[in-house]
Design an enzyme around this catalytic site. Sequence first.
Site, short mmCIF file in Angstrom:
data_model
loop_
_atom_site.label_atom_id
_atom_site.label_comp_id
_atom_site.label_asym_id
_atom_site.label_seq_id
_atom_site.Cartn_x
_atom_site.Cartn_y
_atom_site.Cartn_z
CG HIS A 181 43.02 38.50 40.01
ND1 HIS A 181 43.68 37.57 40.78
CD2 HIS A 181 41.70 38.29 40.25
CE1 HIS A 181 42.79 36.83 41.44
NE2 HIS A 181 41.59 37.26 41.14
CD GLU A 223 42.62 40.31 43.05
OE1 GLU A 223 41.76 40.81 42.33
OE2 GLU A 223 42.41 39.31 43.75
C1 BG6 Z 1 39.25 37.60 43.52
C2 BG6 Z 1 37.84 37.70 44.00
O1 BG6 Z 1 39.65 38.82 43.01
O2 BG6 Z 1 39.32 36.61 42.50
C3 BG6 Z 1 37.38 36.35 44.49
O3 BG6 Z 1 37.75 38.67 45.03
C4 BG6 Z 1 37.54 35.30 43.40
O4 BG6 Z 1 36.03 36.42 44.94
C5 BG6 Z 1 38.99 35.31 42.93
O5 BG6 Z 1 37.19 34.03 43.88
C6 BG6 Z 1 39.28 34.34 41.80
O6 BG6 Z 1 38.43 34.53 40.75
P1 BG6 Z 1 38.49 33.60 39.48
O7 BG6 Z 1 37.33 34.03 38.61
O8 BG6 Z 1 39.82 33.85 38.80
O9 BG6 Z 1 38.39 32.18 39.99
#
Ligand code: BG6
Length: 302
Positions: free
Chosen positions: A171, A274
């Site tokens: 991510h 990602e």
């Molecule tokens: C992304 C998702 O990968 O991650 C989003 O598609 C999400 O919907 C974002 O808000 C961040 O997620 P987190 O759990 O790290 O706040």
Amino acid sequence: MSEEIQALNERFGAPGRVNFHAGPGGLIQVAVSGTAATAAICLQGAHLTTWGRHGEPPVVWLSPDARFAPGKSIRGGVPVCWPWFGPHETEARFPAHGFARTVPWAVEAVDAGDADVTRLEFRLVGDSASRAMWPHACELRLEVAVGAALEMALVTRNTGAEPITIGQALHTYFEVSDVRNVRVEGLEDCPYLDKVEGMARKRQSGPVTFDREVDRIYLDHPADCRIVDPGHARAIRIRKSGSASTVLWNPWIEKAAHMGDLGPDGHLRMVCVESANAAGDVVRIAPGVAHRMAVRYEVEAL
Ligand code: BG6
């Protein structure tokens, strides 16, 4: 220095190149420094927090307001999402994006023999809560190579007798000069699920630009992407393998304000591209088989 840090440095450290220390929030970090680049990785989550080439703005972005605490995900860097992506399919109380990013990992190997590229390998250890959420016999490793390019590979081995199905993502938060002036190329004509519009299925037309919240899962997309950033006079090329989905995310102003850990105008400084296997692209792994999802990030001058 804690005994654990001392033991890590004795076994894996390399003076001036690979150093384990207590980072913010007391989390153990390893700082990596080579001829071309530096990086830092937290053992919790095997979470790479920064990667930058000498004399250039960082490529991997870390929020100035990131919180470092046991069991909490860090805003920025490369969170490892595994063994599911997004909300759990059936258990709403399970953490979004799985548990790999918030549990302990162990260092398996460090190779600092080449000053140009330092290689590290981590293995997910987990805890009793993660084992209760994911009661399957399997092993997860993260390989990282820090150099003029950054390479990461997430390797899932099914060590049990039944098939397993995983969702996953690296991510990555990429640093940009101003997200309003960058474009992401490589997704043209690709179908995607638009999370901002209740998972509506759409098709990408032209490069992706950013002037509002973007939260999309591009499906059936094994190809490269490029983040073209004229303000930093560079493009970041994202090569990947073993990944059928690409997720694009920028929370924009309102969501960023609610998150509270993105920093002032943080949404302008980052974009997440990602490399994933998500939604209909989850991966089924047969007993005894390993699945490898790998990325390579390169910087190209504009
Ligand atoms: C992304 C998702 O990968 O991650 C989003 O598609 C999400 O919907 C974002 O808000 C961040 O997620 P987190 O759990 O790290 O706040």
